[in-house]
Design a protein around this motif. Sequence first.
Motif, PDB file in Angstrom:
ATOM      1  N   MET A 160      45.476  42.273  50.395  1.00 19.43           N
ATOM      2  CA  MET A 160      45.934  42.285  49.330  1.00 19.43           C
ATOM      3  C   MET A 160      45.143  41.420  48.045  1.00 19.43           C
ATOM      4  O   MET A 160      45.251  40.772  47.859  1.00 19.43           O
ATOM      5  N   ILE A 161      44.724  42.468  47.099  1.00 23.57           N
ATOM      6  CA  ILE A 161      44.008  42.215  45.832  1.00 23.57           C
ATOM      7  C   ILE A 161      45.241  42.365  44.788  1.00 23.57           C
ATOM      8  O   ILE A 161      45.672  43.669  44.462  1.00 23.57           O
ATOM      9  N   ASN A 162      45.184  41.138  44.416  1.00 19.17           N
ATOM     10  CA  ASN A 162      46.143  41.446  43.209  1.00 19.17           C
ATOM     11  C   ASN A 162      45.619  41.798  41.362  1.00 19.17           C
ATOM     12  O   ASN A 162      47.091  42.245  40.342  1.00 19.17           O
ATOM     13  N   ASN A 163      44.817  41.352  41.467  1.00 21.06           N
ATOM     14  CA  ASN A 163      44.087  41.659  40.183  1.00 21.06           C
ATOM     15  C   ASN A 163      42.426  41.394  40.173  1.00 21.06           C
ATOM     16  O   ASN A 163      42.315  41.654  40.975  1.00 21.06           O
ATOM     17  N   ARG A 164      41.592  41.814  38.929  1.00 20.55           N
ATOM     18  CA  ARG A 164      40.451  42.118  38.722  1.00 20.55           C
ATOM     19  C   ARG A 164      39.611  41.354  39.376  1.00 20.55           C
ATOM     20  O   ARG A 164      38.579  41.132  40.062  1.00 20.55           O
ATOM     21  N   THR A 165      39.600  39.440  39.132  1.00 21.98           N
ATOM     22  CA  THR A 165      38.694  38.454  39.560  1.00 21.98           C
ATOM     23  C   THR A 165      38.890  38.832  41.555  1.00 21.98           C
ATOM     24  O   THR A 165      38.388  38.174  41.688  1.00 21.98           O
ATOM     25  N   GLU A 166      40.448  38.600  41.702  1.00 21.56           N
ATOM     26  CA  GLU A 166      40.519  39.213  42.922  1.00 21.56           C
ATOM     27  C   GLU A 166      39.767  39.938  44.089  1.00 21.56           C
ATOM     28  O   GLU A 166      39.263  39.496  45.137  1.00 21.56           O
TER      29      GLU A 166
END
Length: 299
Positions: A160-166
């Motif tokens: 699961m990816i929550n933001n652009r940095t991740e």
Amino acid sequence: MKKYTAWIVYNGNLNIDKFTSQVQHFKDVAEKEGIEAEMVKNNELLTAVKNGEAVIEGKYKNAHPDFVIFWDKDIALARHLEKTGMRLYNNSKAIEICDDKGLTYEVLSNNHIKMPDTIIAPKVYIKVEDFSTYDYIISFLGFPMIIKECFGSFGAQVYMINNRTELINKIQELGNKPYVFQKFINSSYGKDIRLNVVGGQVVAAMLRTSEDDFRANISAGGRMQHYDPTEAEKALAIKCCELTGSAFAGVDLLFGPNGEPIVCEINSNAHMKNIYDCTGVDVAEHILKYIINDMEVEK
């Protein structure tokens, strides 16, 4: 009825009870059905081309069973066995489609199959240098989003990816591995259903749930219980098997916002112990009976 001979091909480098016990169970069930079955490691079958013809060398040179239960993902070996005239269950094409998640979604597309919005990651040969394209992916799928490696099992290669940095960090971490981006189906957080289809019929189903993880896989800590699928869920699972050419498969479905079934993935050689423990249905028995009937029809 003829007494058939069979190979149960499995990966010779996965000497883990979780895998070998299932192969042994297949052998036991096959022998109860009057089939002379042998457990064969994939690395014991040496694929060769001799005088321009596909042959098997090594321990099993000149051997030719009536059929093969191909319980591995060695696609090159599966294709080679078919070239020597062997009959495989599942066949090499079905295994290839189901094993590669990107290919699965491509094959299912344009067939009125409901699935999460998906982008197949652009191929990376060495490493990603330009991240500008990924901003389009963000605008298309939003956050959170899911990244799935195309080749993986038991939910271990799903993130699961929550933001652009991740997102950028995961892309860099994955390097040149093939993977897909998918819209997260929030209505199915921590729950899905596994339907085992054999010969165009749903023979067993279970609900998997997790209170602590967006994935419901049992190996990731999920719980399981018997489940009575709806007609829509059964029809979707059966259609997925038809489109992928799978004689049998474990089809995982998500719950859409209105409870509608959404395809998650298809497993051409789905692990069967959990669903047996949950439902008491021995999927291996259904598979062997299907194969015997199929062999008899082909005579």
